[in-house]
Design an enzyme around this catalytic site. Structure first.
Site, PDB file in Angstrom:
ATOM      1  N   GLY A 223       0.832  -1.209   0.000  1.00 30.77           N
ATOM      2  CA  GLY A 223       0.000   0.000   0.000  1.00 30.77           C
ATOM      3  C   GLY A 223       0.861   1.251   0.000  1.00 30.77           C
ATOM      4  O   GLY A 223       1.868   1.336  -0.703  1.00 30.77           O
ATOM      5  N   GLY A 252      -3.647  -1.931  -7.162  1.00 29.33           N
ATOM      6  CA  GLY A 252      -2.873  -3.170  -7.281  1.00 29.33           C
ATOM      7  C   GLY A 252      -2.697  -3.578  -8.734  1.00 29.33           C
ATOM      8  O   GLY A 252      -1.635  -4.057  -9.149  1.00 29.33           O
ATOM      9  N   ASP A 253      -3.745  -3.382  -9.522  1.00 28.79           N
ATOM     10  CA  ASP A 253      -3.686  -3.753 -10.944  1.00 28.79           C
ATOM     11  C   ASP A 253      -2.718  -2.838 -11.694  1.00 28.79           C
ATOM     12  O   ASP A 253      -1.942  -3.294 -12.542  1.00 28.79           O
ATOM     13  CB  ASP A 253      -5.080  -3.667 -11.574  1.00 28.79           C
ATOM     14  CG  ASP A 253      -6.068  -4.586 -10.865  1.00 28.79           C
ATOM     15  OD1 ASP A 253      -5.634  -5.655 -10.403  1.00 28.79           O
ATOM     16  OD2 ASP A 253      -7.246  -4.221 -10.764  1.00 28.79           O
ATOM     17  N   SER A 283      -2.504   5.997  -9.667  1.00 26.73           N
ATOM     18  CA  SER A 283      -3.877   5.542  -9.957  1.00 26.73           C
ATOM     19  C   SER A 283      -4.820   5.888  -8.812  1.00 26.73           C
ATOM     20  O   SER A 283      -6.021   6.028  -9.017  1.00 26.73           O
ATOM     21  CB  SER A 283      -3.909   4.038 -10.228  1.00 26.73           C
ATOM     22  OG  SER A 283      -3.804   3.327  -9.012  1.00 26.73           O
TER      23      SER A 283
HETATM   24  O1  RIB Z   1      -8.852  -4.928  -8.674  1.00 30.71           O
HETATM   25  C1  RIB Z   1      -9.955  -4.071  -8.811  1.00 30.71           C
HETATM   26  C2  RIB Z   1     -11.052  -4.766  -9.577  1.00 30.71           C
HETATM   27  O2  RIB Z   1     -11.566  -5.799  -8.789  1.00 30.71           O
HETATM   28  C3  RIB Z   1     -12.251  -3.897  -9.897  1.00 30.71           C
HETATM   29  O3  RIB Z   1     -12.123  -3.189 -11.094  1.00 30.71           O
HETATM   30  C4  RIB Z   1     -13.410  -4.882  -9.892  1.00 30.71           C
HETATM   31  O4  RIB Z   1     -13.973  -5.094 -11.147  1.00 30.71           O
HETATM   32  C5  RIB Z   1     -12.834  -6.163  -9.290  1.00 30.71           C
HETATM   33  O5  RIB Z   1     -12.628  -7.124 -10.225  1.00 30.71           O
END
Ligand code: RIB
Length: 308
Positions: A223, A252-253, A283
């Protein structure tokens, strides 16, 4: 030289609330925002905004939300020719509540994402074998993820697995045995190792357990505290960037997208984790999931100046 993302696409509905509801409680919100989401879609779009055109393999339903997702991704310049339209399933959705501190609660209805099969990936096997980096998460059936890893390992790809959401531990051990880089956040790390990585010492202890499961590189997302990495005997902690956070849903993505882009560009592990931290941090300064993914020039500015 390609990055392939195999994973989910959701249509996100996000409502701001003063406080997240407790079980049985109803809370109200002043409004909601919709946009592209799903961990696969968020990673793919973030990779695109960082200047690399990924191959994105995902499934949506043959419905209004699916069409809207495809249009949105195409407008971003993401190639949509590897998106599969499922015959009998709805597009996945996520119902998200975000409180005043940016903390969130998410309910995912997997829909078409959960219909991804080995046969779907069989059709894409050449792409999966030929890529350099493969980004995976766990919002599609494990058999499909396992199959994607198999194709990646038949070729030369480095597999980056985001263990989110964490699956059954027996399943996780099987997947991790064939994963090159694993990137849990703190709660996923706790679920996988029994160790809560609250500082460098605990993150290091958890990384040893994760290495024992297979991955040669372990990166623990901590984080706003940054990230810990351990790779081929090299370890370190990269400090987080101080930014004005409004929404952490896609952080995280975006971190994983930044990591793949930086490694793909030949950066060292330390520099790549720093690039990933900057991408994730930026983000959080915008609302939305995929919508909040930063552009390359903003990440470079943050890296250079330390300020967003
Ligand atoms: O990691 C975030 C995502 O988790 C969101 O966009 C939601 O769709 C879930 O899949």
């Amino acid at each position: 030289m390609t990055i392939v993302v195999v994973g989910s696409s959701n249509f996100d509905f996000a409502a701001r609330v003063a406080k997240l509801p407790t079980p049985g409680q109803t809370v109200s919100s002043q409004g909601y925002k919709t946009g592209p989401g799903g961990k696969g879609c968020n990673q793919a779009l973030a990779v695109r905004r960082l200047g690399v055109s990924p191959v994105f393999v995902s499934k949506v339903g043959d419905d209004m939300l699916g069409n809207q997702l495809i249009e949105t991704l195409a407008a971003e310049g993401l190639e949509t020719n590897h998106l599969i339209v499922a015959d009998e399933a709805q597009t996945g959705i996520a119902l998200i509540s975000i409180d005043e501190t940016g903390e969130n609660m998410i309910t995912v209805v997997g829909g078409a994402n959960m219909t991804m099969t080995r046969a779907d990936l069989h059709e894409k096997q050449d792409l999966l074998r030929d890529c350099d980096y493969m980004l995976l998460q766990l919002e599609c059936p494990v058999v499909a993820i396992d199959c994607a890893i198999k194709y990646a390992r038949e070729g030369t790809a480095t597999v980056i697995l985001d263990p989110a959401p964490v699956a059954d531990l027996i399943v996780m051990r099987d997947l991790l045995a064939h994963t090159h880089i694993v990137t849990p956040n703190q709660s996923e790390c706790l679920a996988l190792t029994g160790i809560d990585p609250v500082d460098e010492a605990t993150a290091r202890a958890a990384s040893i357990k994760l290495h024992e499961m297979g991955p040669k590189t372990v990166i623990i997302k901590m984080g706003c505290a940054g990230a810990f990495y351990s790779s081929n005997g090299q370890t370190g902690i990269v400090a987080g960037f101080a930014v004005d956070t409004v929404d952490t849903v896609g952080a995280g993505d975006c971190f994983n997208a930044g990591l793949a882009v930086a490694l793909h560009g030949g950066q060292s592990i330390n520099d790549a984790v720093r690039f990933a931290c900057a991408t994730g941090a930026l983000s959080t300064t915008n609302n939305g999931a995929a919508d909040a993914a930063p552009r390359l020039e903003d990440v470079l500015t943050l890296l250079e100046t330390g300020a967003a």
